[in-house]
Enzyme design. Sequence first.
Site, short mmCIF file in Angstrom:
data_model
loop_
_atom_site.label_atom_id
_atom_site.label_comp_id
_atom_site.label_asym_id
_atom_site.label_seq_id
_atom_site.Cartn_x
_atom_site.Cartn_y
_atom_site.Cartn_z
N LYS A 59 0.81 -1.23 0.00
CA LYS A 59 0.00 0.00 0.00
C LYS A 59 0.85 1.28 0.00
O LYS A 59 0.54 2.26 0.66
CB LYS A 59 -0.99 0.00 1.17
N HIS A 120 6.97 -7.45 -2.30
CA HIS A 120 6.83 -6.72 -1.04
C HIS A 120 7.88 -7.17 -0.03
O HIS A 120 7.86 -6.73 1.13
CB HIS A 120 5.44 -6.96 -0.43
N SER A 150 -3.73 3.22 5.02
CA SER A 150 -4.09 2.51 3.80
C SER A 150 -4.02 1.00 4.00
O SER A 150 -4.90 0.26 3.54
CB SER A 150 -3.16 2.93 2.66
#
Length: 307
Positions: A59, A120, A150
């Site tokens: 995010k 990620h 987020s």
Amino acid sequence: MSEGGNTSYTDSIQRAAIERFPLINVRGVPLMNYIANNFDSIWDFTPDPSDLLIATYPKSGTTWTQEIVDLLLHNGDAEICRRAPMTERIPLLEIFAPPPIPSGLELLSKMDPPRVIKTHLPFQLVPPGFWENKCKAIYVARNARDNLASYYHFDRMNKSQPDPGPWEGYIHKFMRGELSWGSWYEHVKGYWKEREERNILYLFYEDMKENPRREVERIMRYLELSLADDVIGRIVALTSFESMKDNPMANYTFIPERVFVHSISPFMRKGEVGDWTNHFTPEQLRMFEEDYEKQMNEFDIPFRTNI
């Protein structure tokens, strides 16, 4: 890719047994159990030197950057960049899920280099082949307050991640690094420390929001491309939050509702800088900032919480 290809991909998710997968620590980093149980094969992945890595904490502007890169590599051709869902165009390297959902490694094995690969993973868990083969890498960082807000809403709507619980408790999980892919602090610091030696283009979400054309041009130069001014302008327009929110190949509405519940919170929710002000109480903000100073005091990374 044909509509049939898209249907096949979403059908595989529909047929899979989706649940909120527990986290298992891998070298001190909590990862979803399917990823953790297959980490050895992820670590052994050897990219082609022509491959490009896009790395982020979840995010932080990942999908935005992916779409910019895809459009740059295809001279701003919007139709080519709607050839398939984002998950197929730029696979998430480490993703493993219940069968019959294909893993990131499976998807990549069917693609010819040069490939664009998303991760990620914090720097220390990225397969060493990326650095040994001197692959280019783009890292995007977002200020901690907005990133936390987020990620909280993403975990609410994503039924494969652990239940976020209430906001006031989620703040503590974030500060302790007890979320999927671990600590935001260690993530942004890890890539920052290595950015010069590894030739990593380190971008900030806030800079991208403030002047998207400038940052698109930075990415273009890093990729050693040269596109016409009107093409760059088209890419900026196509990657605005409003345009991407309406793009079914980028807005993750292709993920079945039983996994991503957009009625709880859309995947592309606001895309703003400063939305954190709608979440923190004054007391929570004081606590968060005290902890932030302790965790970041040796690093002068120029984050901005408003623009």
